[in-house]
Write an enzyme that holds these catalytic residues in place. Structure first.
Site, short mmCIF file in Angstrom:
data_model
loop_
_atom_site.label_atom_id
_atom_site.label_comp_id
_atom_site.label_asym_id
_atom_site.label_seq_id
_atom_site.Cartn_x
_atom_site.Cartn_y
_atom_site.Cartn_z
N GLY A 51 6.88 18.67 58.61
CA GLY A 51 5.39 18.50 58.63
C GLY A 51 4.77 17.68 59.75
CD1 TRP A 53 4.20 19.79 65.69
CD2 TRP A 53 3.40 21.88 65.98
NE1 TRP A 53 4.49 20.01 66.94
CE2 TRP A 53 4.12 21.52 67.18
CE3 TRP A 53 2.84 22.94 65.89
CZ2 TRP A 53 4.02 22.22 68.23
CZ3 TRP A 53 3.11 23.83 67.12
CH2 TRP A 53 3.65 23.44 68.32
CG ASP A 69 10.07 25.26 57.16
OD1 ASP A 69 9.74 25.08 58.33
OD2 ASP A 69 11.19 25.36 56.45
CG ASP A 85 12.15 34.78 55.80
OD1 ASP A 85 11.41 34.72 56.96
OD2 ASP A 85 13.43 35.15 55.71
CG ASP A 108 7.42 22.80 67.11
OD1 ASP A 108 7.46 23.14 68.19
OD2 ASP A 108 7.90 21.87 66.49
CE LYS A 148 10.69 24.83 68.55
NZ LYS A 148 11.26 23.67 68.10
#
EC number: 2.1.1.166
Length: 193
Positions: A51, A53, A69, A85, A108, A148
């Site tokens: 958490g 971000w 998540d 998912d 990320d 990312k």
């Protein structure tokens, strides 16, 4: 917690300032350099646990923020979360029902690492491709995407796929990234829709 982590100045700074991880500084740096987030943006954060971000996003926008998540995310005031998912069509549908189309998708996320560099890099690229598909499904035209990834043999393919969907795409390594890491961020602006 290993001694590497306890000696990590960025990690210690994050804990001291109340952030859940060092990754907070990566998003802060990206925002300062690229101004991807506007004050009224609705935002989805993929791979949002723990958490960090989300904590930063809450300070950057007055819009709605949804964190998704596989793992549960401890509550953050003003943040909505969805456990599931990102590749699951049901989760994608739920996200769209909750927020509609959004201005920004950030990701990320990283797969669980096996220690085999080429295998891990390929899995990270596959996750990036799934995140791109998700983003293209929920972004408004003109929206932004920050993700990312890891440099390696398959990275140019992911970069090209993102370049095909956005008018302006740059890569960037943050100062908070550990030395020797192949981690890199792709900052994609102005979704073609």
């Amino acid at each position: 917690m290993g001694s590497q982590w306890s000696r990590d100045k960025v990690y210690l700074r994050a804990k001291h300032e109340g952030f859940r991880s060092r990754a907070s500084y990566k998003l802060i740096e990206i925002q300062e350099k690229f101004a991807v987030i506007r004050r009224d943006d609705n935002i989805i954060d993929l791979g949002a646990a723990p958490g960090s971000w989300l904590q930063v996003l809450r300070t950057l926008t007055d819009g709605r923020v949804l964190g998704i998540d596989l793992n549960p995310i401890a509550d953050i005031e003003g943040i909505e979360t969805l456990e599931g998912d990102l590749t699951d069509p049901v989760v994608q549908k739920q996200a769209k029902e909750m927020l509609g189309t959004v201005c920004i998708v950030v990701c990320d996320a990283a797969p669980k690492l096996s220690g085999h560099k080429s295998y891990d890099q390929a899995r990270a690229i596959a996750l990036g491709e799934e995140a791109l598909l998700f983003a293209c499904n929920v972004l408004k035209p003109g929206g932004n995407f920050v993700i990312k990834s890891f440099q390696g043999a398959d990275f140019p393919e992911l970069l090209a796929a993102i370049q095909g969907q956005f008018y302006a795409v740059k890569t960037y390594s943050t100062k908070a990234t550990r030395k020797g890491s192949t981690e890199i961020y792709i900052i994609a602006k102005n979704f073609k829709g």
